[in-house]
Design a protein around this motif. Structure first.
Motif, short mmCIF file in Angstrom:
data_model
loop_
_atom_site.label_atom_id
_atom_site.label_comp_id
_atom_site.label_asym_id
_atom_site.label_seq_id
_atom_site.Cartn_x
_atom_site.Cartn_y
_atom_site.Cartn_z
N TRP B 13 -42.31 -35.51 -23.05
CA TRP B 13 -41.97 -37.15 -23.35
C TRP B 13 -43.84 -37.21 -23.85
N ILE B 38 -36.19 -37.30 -36.86
CA ILE B 38 -36.25 -36.38 -35.51
C ILE B 38 -36.45 -34.51 -35.63
N THR B 39 -35.94 -34.14 -36.85
CA THR B 39 -35.13 -32.78 -36.47
C THR B 39 -36.38 -32.20 -36.94
N GLU B 42 -38.25 -32.52 -33.48
CA GLU B 42 -37.49 -31.30 -32.59
C GLU B 42 -38.96 -29.89 -32.97
N GLN B 43 -38.82 -29.32 -34.11
CA GLN B 43 -39.09 -27.92 -34.25
C GLN B 43 -40.75 -28.31 -34.38
N ALA B 48 -36.70 -31.03 -27.27
CA ALA B 48 -34.76 -31.46 -27.65
C ALA B 48 -34.90 -32.89 -27.75
N ARG B 49 -33.99 -33.09 -29.31
CA ARG B 49 -33.37 -33.98 -29.58
C ARG B 49 -33.76 -35.39 -28.90
N THR B 51 -35.74 -35.37 -26.27
CA THR B 51 -37.35 -36.10 -26.22
C THR B 51 -37.69 -36.55 -27.01
N VAL B 52 -37.45 -36.40 -28.41
CA VAL B 52 -38.15 -37.04 -29.76
C VAL B 52 -37.69 -38.44 -29.33
#
Lengths: 87, 87
Positions: B13, B38-39, B42-43, B48-49, B51-52
């Motif tokens: 993070w 966020i998505t 993530e990608q 992971a969500r 973490t974002v």
DNA sequence: TAAGATTTGTTCGTATGTATA
DNA sequence: ATATACATACGAACAAATCTT
């Protein structure tokens, strides 16, 4: 719940467990309502997520609460509590 | 654990935080515009969500972005940034 | 009006690593 | 070695706000 205090005769998770159990039995947390989230309990007691989960897991084994993924952890009404396994 | 493993200098993070902060300061993400969702983050970063969200929460505490529910997370222009708390 | 898509927000579930007693 | 306890990080589902069709 501070770790620097003189050797307690109870572990941290046991202290939190006792407190939550007391609140459930006193209906501070009411039947069919959710107890505070793991995150909120972390903050209130100043303990780690794993510690809160250990407490909730035991409360669940005791039949006092029922966790629902993605929603919350709900207080099981007395009438609906199965025989406690008393692990 | 049979062997000793060195701890990483930075957590995941923290690395993502540094990268996003750099992009904001370089105006790759422009003032008053949204950063990627966020998505998308993530990608892009393969994390992971949660973490974002941890990263965006800190950027928000730093006053660099402001999340708006259901819309996006917007870059706060320099002139509108309060004194950074530098937590 | 209704339905769907997108986005932020929240929650439980799980695993791993680190440190300590 | 085992148990306790912390932090990090993954996944999945649910919820609510916003916008578009």
């Amino acid at each position: 719940m501070t770790r620097w205090e003189p050797a307690p005769d109870q572990t941290v998770w046991e202290q939190v467990y006792d407190e939550l159990r007391t609140r459930i039995e006193a209906e501070v947390y009411k039947p069919r309502n959710p107890v505070p989230s793991i995150t909120q309990l972390e903050q209130e007691f100043g303990v780690a997520r794993g510690t809160v989960r250990k407490v909730l897991a035991k409360l669940a084994r005791d039949g006092l609460v029922r966790p629902i993924s993605g929603k919350g952890t709900y207080v099981v009404p007395r009438e609906e509590r199965g025989e406690s396994v008393d692990s």
